[in-house]
Enzyme design. Sequence first.
Site, PDB file in Angstrom:
ATOM      1  N   ASP A 134      -5.626  -4.448  -1.901  1.00  0.00           N
ATOM      2  CA  ASP A 134      -4.084  -4.154  -0.938  1.00  0.00           C
ATOM      3  C   ASP A 134      -3.882  -4.663  -0.227  1.00  0.00           C
ATOM      4  O   ASP A 134      -4.382  -5.944   0.010  1.00  0.00           O
ATOM      5  CB  ASP A 134      -5.144  -3.318  -0.067  1.00  0.00           C
ATOM      6  CG  ASP A 134      -3.794  -2.061   0.358  1.00  0.00           C
ATOM      7  OD1 ASP A 134      -3.070  -2.510   1.170  1.00  0.00           O
ATOM      8  OD2 ASP A 134      -4.346  -0.975   0.847  1.00  0.00           O
ATOM      9  N   SER A 139       0.784  -1.376   0.362  1.00  0.00           N
ATOM     10  CA  SER A 139      -0.229  -0.044   0.141  1.00  0.00           C
ATOM     11  C   SER A 139       1.198   1.393  -0.145  1.00  0.00           C
ATOM     12  O   SER A 139       1.637   1.842  -0.559  1.00  0.00           O
ATOM     13  CB  SER A 139      -0.860  -0.111   1.041  1.00  0.00           C
ATOM     14  OG  SER A 139      -2.014   0.775   1.498  1.00  0.00           O
TER      15      SER A 139
END
Length: 296
Positions: A159, A45
Amino acid sequence: MNKKKNKKTVSLVLGSGGARGLAHIGIIKWMVENGYQIKSISGCSIGALIGGVYAAGKLAEFESWICEIDKFEIFSLLDLAWKTNGLVQGDKIINTLVTLLGDQLIEDLPLNYTAVAADIENEKEVWINSGSLFDAIRASISLPLFFTPVHRNGVLLIDGGVLNPVPIAPTFSDDTDLTIAVNLGGALIKHKPLIIKTKNTSNNHGIQHKIKNFISNLSSEDKVRTSQDWGAYDIANQAFDAMQSTIARQKLAAYPADVVIEIARNACGTLEFDRATEMIQLGYNSAQKQITIFTD
């Protein structure tokens, strides 16, 4: 301390956590200033983003950009998709970064780099260490409900923080002196820390002008929704933060790093990128305090 004599090689693990991840910039700056040589980066991320920008040699340019933008400019970069699988398409953000910083192949970077995403259907991590740097970053930042997922090699990726917010495993085979991990899901703080804001010495007026023009063009394409539209997603992000914090503690207990830098998970909100200067200084101060304690 003789910095040259005591220079240490580092595998740096940069965790996920939205705008709190701007603290990664300050941490990297402190390490470089104090003689630590980053030989490997694993991130997911925001950690994949900051780590990738550093690996590409563009951290100063990125810092200048992120410290200059305000809330309106941040929202102008969100190309709202309103799809069932995500609120934001994500192309504007990535295209902005590519325009400002350029893209590179991961194989051509001067250090080992891995962006971690999650194959949610098969419930496993996906380590991306080849191909376009910003394609890898886009896959790794696909926050559920917020960014639309990414299709890569026939797999739907989201993610990486969903499965591993502090991805240490990609560094296991590294030949380095230290593994330093940054956990953005640290214990809550009751009061905001005292942050001494310093003047951004890396400002580049040419870059700022380029940024302003580029964002201005993007802003005219879409109408930005008001903050009231983000209520449900803010709740979802808080739930995601709590989940990541729990997973991070378990991962770090199972696979401890030599040094763990903790950033409180309420240091700033997921989308508060307008607090960049404050978060960068927090990261710098945290590195100075926590790395020194572990390595003295």
